[in-house]
Scaffold this motif. Structure first.
Motif, PDB file in Angstrom:
ATOM      1  N   CYS A 156       1.058  -0.972   0.091  1.00  0.00           N
ATOM      2  CA  CYS A 156      -0.030   0.143  -0.010  1.00  0.00           C
ATOM      3  C   CYS A 156       0.943   1.345   0.039  1.00  0.00           C
ATOM      4  O   CYS A 156       1.934   1.215   0.687  1.00  0.00           O
ATOM      5  N   LEU A 403      -3.801   6.947  -1.608  1.00  0.00           N
ATOM      6  CA  LEU A 403      -5.337   6.699  -1.232  1.00  0.00           C
ATOM      7  C   LEU A 403      -6.150   6.617  -2.541  1.00  0.00           C
ATOM      8  O   LEU A 403      -7.093   5.768  -2.488  1.00  0.00           O
ATOM      9  N   SER A 407      -7.272   2.811  -1.652  1.00  0.00           N
ATOM     10  CA  SER A 407      -7.997   2.848  -0.370  1.00  0.00           C
ATOM     11  C   SER A 407      -9.194   3.567  -0.426  1.00  0.00           C
ATOM     12  O   SER A 407      -9.793   3.668  -1.555  1.00  0.00           O
ATOM     13  N   TYR A 409     -11.122   6.963  -0.865  1.00  0.00           N
ATOM     14  CA  TYR A 409     -10.741   8.513  -1.156  1.00  0.00           C
ATOM     15  C   TYR A 409     -11.986   9.190  -2.082  1.00  0.00           C
ATOM     16  O   TYR A 409     -12.506   8.635  -2.962  1.00  0.00           O
ATOM     17  N   THR A 411     -11.331  11.033   1.977  1.00  0.00           N
ATOM     18  CA  THR A 411     -11.555  10.155   3.215  1.00  0.00           C
ATOM     19  C   THR A 411     -12.677  10.875   4.063  1.00  0.00           C
ATOM     20  O   THR A 411     -12.854  10.164   4.970  1.00  0.00           O
ATOM     21  N   THR A 427      -7.132   3.711   5.233  1.00  0.00           N
ATOM     22  CA  THR A 427      -6.910   5.275   4.978  1.00  0.00           C
ATOM     23  C   THR A 427      -5.663   5.810   5.804  1.00  0.00           C
ATOM     24  O   THR A 427      -5.267   6.961   5.542  1.00  0.00           O
TER      25      THR A 427
END
Length: 459
Positions: A156, A403, A407, A409, A411, A427
């Protein structure tokens, strides 16, 4: 794509774009073999090489060893202004493996994330060369582009990227004769983020540094941004780590590498008022509703090498027709895997990128449709008519910790909202300090690059 205009990799004594060509270190381009294929399935090997982007290189005074740029600050004597700096400073050759962690052998290119020699280097960006002074130009309408990638070691927050941008074949030498370095030293970069971290900026009639208005980065001691950016069309074939992947065309209203300043660069609140589409029209399988398609142990297993095929289909199946569709196919362990299908309320089950897909995606996600406003797929097709340069890189993200790729996004929006969830990374992941420390040895390996008639590069 949600990376900011600046790609914050700077960690050498002096890294910048230069007008003059230095002579202190011999520039030797690592060899890389690629293949060109025909409809009969016959492929011919081409002896090519790669060159490091000028922004990573040592920039010093023309007659000596004094740094023109140290950390994220310009030397006030050598670089009192843009024009003088470009005249006083020279780019030099690179130690590809020892300093930058770049190695090539046969048809394989390896990019290590962090390399520690006399200085610490983070990330890299290289271009495919046709010869010692010219980038390989790709015209891919009614063609396909295929490569193998091993990104199993990219966690990540990292991005092993392969993409095309509409750079000048000679790095800007013909248009800007005061550029003495050219493609041999990796000059001429541009993309749709209109990056303003480029330290030596080619203007329309000359080469200048990006000294005036330079602001050191608050989060990176080796980076900064200047007044000017450098913009052009971008086709992101592959932006990925072990947890997520995206293919993303980005359009522009300009048709060659172009300097921007102010609103035209699309910074901050002006994001959608610039001359290029920064968001793009992305196909990320996770974001498009199939969360079991790509990742460790999934249908496309990122713990193993993957063959990635991208087809640029035209409306009449000729190289002169309008680009109408971008298709994705994967091959792994001898199995051909068709792209995932969209599973988003209000959208059809698209499995490729078309203007209709892009318009439906923007509406479903409530996103600004700057891709269509700036030309859509026609902009990408026009760029391939001229020819685009192949870029391969590995990088981390000082803006939003990658992100946007892997992830949730943005956030501050619920992950259950369509388009927000892009991958399974937390996040809180991806902070550069964390990944540079914990994943310094992370490496992406690109290999077996092939291009040619549709259906000719894989089986």
């Amino acid at each position: 794509m949600f990376r900011t205009a600046a790609l914050y990799f700077f960690t050498l004594l002096a890294v910048a774009r230069g007008q003059q060509a230095g002579t202190l270190t011999t520039e030797t381009h690592p060899s890389l073999s690629v293949q060109q294929c025909t409809g009969s399935g016959s492929c011919t090997s081409l002896s090519r090489s790669i060159v490091l982007d000028s922004n990573w290189r040592w920039l010093h005074d023309v007659d000596g060893y004094t740094n023109c740029y140290t950390g994220n600050t310009w030397d006030a004597t050598l670089c009192p202004d843009d024009v003088t700096c470009a005249q006083n400073c020279a780019l030099d050759g690179a130690d590809y493996e020892g300093t930058y962690g770049i190695s090539a052998s046969g048809n394989q290119l390896s990019l290590q994330f962090v390399t520690q020699s006399s200085q610490k280097n983070v990330g890299s960006r290289v271009y495919l060369m046709e010869d010692e002074t010219t980038y390989q130009m790709f015209k891919l309408k009614n063609q396909e582009f295929t490569f193998d990638v091993d990104m199993s070691q990219l966690p990540c927050g990292l991005n092993g990227a392969l993409y095309f941008v509409q750079m000048d074949a000679d790095g800007g030498v013909s248009r800007f004769p005061t550029n003495k370095a050219g493609a041999k030293f990796g000059t001429g970069y541009c993309d749709t983020q209109c990056p303003q971290d480029i330290n030596i900026d080619r203007l329309r009639t000359s080469v200048q540094a990006n000294v005036e208005g330079w602001e050191p980065s608050a989060s990176d001691s080796n980076a900064g941004t200047g007044t000017y950016g450098t913009c052009c069309v971008e086709m992101d074939v592959w932006e990925a780590n072990s947890m997520a992947a995206a293919v993303t065309p980005h359009s522009c209203t300009v048709t060659e590498q172009t300097r921007c300043s102010g609103t035209d660069c699309g910074e901050g609140d002006d994001r959608y008022d610039g001359i290029c589409d920064k968001d793009g029209c992305d196909f990320n399988s996770f974001r498009m509703g199939d969360q079991s398609f790509l990742g460790p142990g999934l249908t496309v297993d990122t713990t193993q090498k993957i063959t990635v095929v991208t087809q640029f289909v035209t409306s009449d199946n000729t190289t002169t027709g309008a680009l109408s569709e971008i298709r994705r196919v994967y091959v792994q362990n001898g199995q051909v895997i068709q792209n995932s299908k969209v599973n988003i309320p209000g959208m059809d089950a698209y499995d490729s990128i078309t203007d209709d897909f892009c318009n439906a995606q923007k509406e479903a996600f409530g996103d600004t449709n700057s891709f269509e406003q700036m030309g859509g797929l026609q902009s990408i097709g026009d760029a391939f008519n001229t020819g685009m340069v192949l870029v391969m890189s590995v990088w981390d993200d000082h803006a939003v910790n990658m992100l946007w790729l892997d992830s949730d996004y943005p956030t501050d929006v619920a992950a259950t909202n369509p388009g927000v969830a892009r991958g399974n990374c937390s996040t809180s992941s991806g902070a550069p300090d964390d990944v540079e420390s914990a994943s310094a040895s992370a490496t992406v390996v690109f290999s077996n690059i092939k291009f040619g008639d549709i259906g000719s590069t894989f089986s």
